[in-house]
Design a protein around this motif. Structure first.
Motif, PDB file in Angstrom:
ATOM      1  N   GLU A   1     -36.287  23.032  -4.310  1.00  0.00           N
ATOM      2  CA  GLU A   1     -37.173  24.018  -3.702  1.00  0.00           C
ATOM      3  C   GLU A   1     -37.180  25.332  -4.486  1.00  0.00           C
ATOM      4  O   GLU A   1     -38.198  26.002  -4.572  1.00  0.00           O
ATOM      5  CB  GLU A   1     -36.748  24.281  -2.257  1.00  0.00           C
ATOM      6  N   GLN A   2     -36.046  25.707  -5.024  1.00  0.00           N
ATOM      7  CA  GLN A   2     -35.990  26.928  -5.820  1.00  0.00           C
ATOM      8  C   GLN A   2     -36.885  26.811  -7.052  1.00  0.00           C
ATOM      9  O   GLN A   2     -37.552  27.778  -7.450  1.00  0.00           O
ATOM     10  CB  GLN A   2     -34.541  27.204  -6.262  1.00  0.00           C
TER      11      GLN A   2
ATOM     12  N   LEU B   1     -40.473  27.436  -5.962  1.00  0.00           N
ATOM     13  CA  LEU B   1     -40.721  28.858  -5.759  1.00  0.00           C
ATOM     14  C   LEU B   1     -40.891  29.581  -7.097  1.00  0.00           C
ATOM     15  O   LEU B   1     -41.811  30.391  -7.264  1.00  0.00           O
ATOM     16  CB  LEU B   1     -39.572  29.480  -4.965  1.00  0.00           C
TER      17      LEU B   1
ATOM     18  N   GLU C   1     -49.403  36.710  -2.970  1.00  0.00           N
ATOM     19  CA  GLU C   1     -48.404  35.852  -3.591  1.00  0.00           C
ATOM     20  C   GLU C   1     -48.910  35.191  -4.864  1.00  0.00           C
ATOM     21  O   GLU C   1     -48.108  34.732  -5.680  1.00  0.00           O
ATOM     22  CB  GLU C   1     -47.961  34.775  -2.592  1.00  0.00           C
TER      23      GLU C   1
END
Length: 302
Positions: free
Chosen positions: A136-137, A140, A204
């Motif tokens: 998941e990192q 991101l 974002e």
């Protein structure tokens, strides 16, 4: 026989009538003898000599004819030289056009090759992030770096030049500072403020006319054109920002950069429009190449 005595003839003592122009004797003399004796003799001598030679009128006609023949010869030679040189000039011009077209085609092929290689590098980077980045990192980091496609709610902001926008560079009141535009054209600094305002308001991911922005993106100017990562864009400029749509729109419009954009619209005719969108899709950036930054590694303690 006495005769009558004969009277002697009577002579009139009255003066003879004078000429009307007697008082203008000097002027009359000048008019009657306008040519000095010396000049008259010289003219008579030249006339006598000319009678032996060629008449003046004939000489003049022959001189004029010779001049016309010479002028016609010069014009004819010039036309002939031009006719001879015309095919050569046309051939050189066509060769130059063909060369330009060939080089343009070669440049287009190179640009296509660059785009293909850039897409391949981006795909390999995304694959490396998924494989070695840590789950998941990695996702991101990929989103924040612009290395992957994203979608989600957000805002759509359209910025366009004024209807009567001038060319800008030579106008009487060009913008020389970071203030407002006096020409009605959107400048690179305007787009910089718009993008920075959206980032600060919670965006974002952002793109301008389909060009994805990253931490390494640059918005610059080249003449009247706006460049994003060295790619020229044309108005209208469509800015897509992924984020909390309504909140992002409100915060941006109330921010200093949003008020700056509103002032451009009110005072200088620059056209703007903002709306919230339920689903915005942004493509990945072509490539993200880091040449200086290095990952920080924590040193172990003993």
């Amino acid at each position: 026989m006495c005769g009558m005595p004969q009277q002697p003839p009577v002579r009139s003592s009255a003066p003879r009538p004078s000429r009307p122009d007697a008082s203008m004797s000097l002027l009359t003399n000048v008019m009657d003898h306008s040519l000095d004796d010396g000049y008259a003799e010289a003219a008579a001598r030249r006339e006598a000599e000319g009678a032996v030679g060629m008449p003046k009128t004939l000489r003049a006609k022959l001189g004029l004819a010779a001049g016309l023949v010479l002028a016609a010869l010069v014009v004819t030679l010039g036309a002939a030289n031009a006719r001879i040189a015309a095919p050569v000039v046309a051939k050189e011009r066509q060769e130059l056009i063909d060369r330009v077209e060939d080089e343009t085609a070669a440049a287009d092929k190179l640009e296509e090759s660059v785009d293909t290689l850039r897409a391949d590098v981006s795909a390999r980077q995304r694959e490396a992030l998924k494989t070695d980045g840590g789950g998941e990192q990695a996702d991101l980091v990929s989103i924040l770096s612009g290395a992957t496609d994203v979608h989600g709610p957000g805002v759509k902001l359209v910025v366009d030049d004024a209807k009567e926008a001038s060319s800008g560079g030579d106008s009487s009141n060009p913008r020389e500072t970071s203030g407002f535009s006096d020409t009605g054209r959107v400048r690179d600094r305007d787009m910089q403020r718009v993008v920075n305002g959206l980032w600060e308001s919670g965006a974002e991911a952002i793109s301008i006319n389909g060009q994805r922005l990253t931490a390494l993106s640059a918005i610059r100017a080249a003449g009247d054109a706006i460049l994003v990562d060295n790619k020229p864009l044309v108005p209208p400029y469509t800015v897509l920002a992924v984020g909390d749509g309504q909140r992002l729109s409100t915060r941006f419009q109330n921010s200093p950069d949003g008020l700056y954009l509103h002032a451009l619209q009110e005072n200088y005719g620059i056209r703007t429009g903002i709306s919230t969108e339920g689903d915005i899709r942004l493509s990945a950036a072509p490539s993200v190449i880091v040449r200086t930054a290095e990952p920080r590694t924590e040193k172990g303690t003993s």
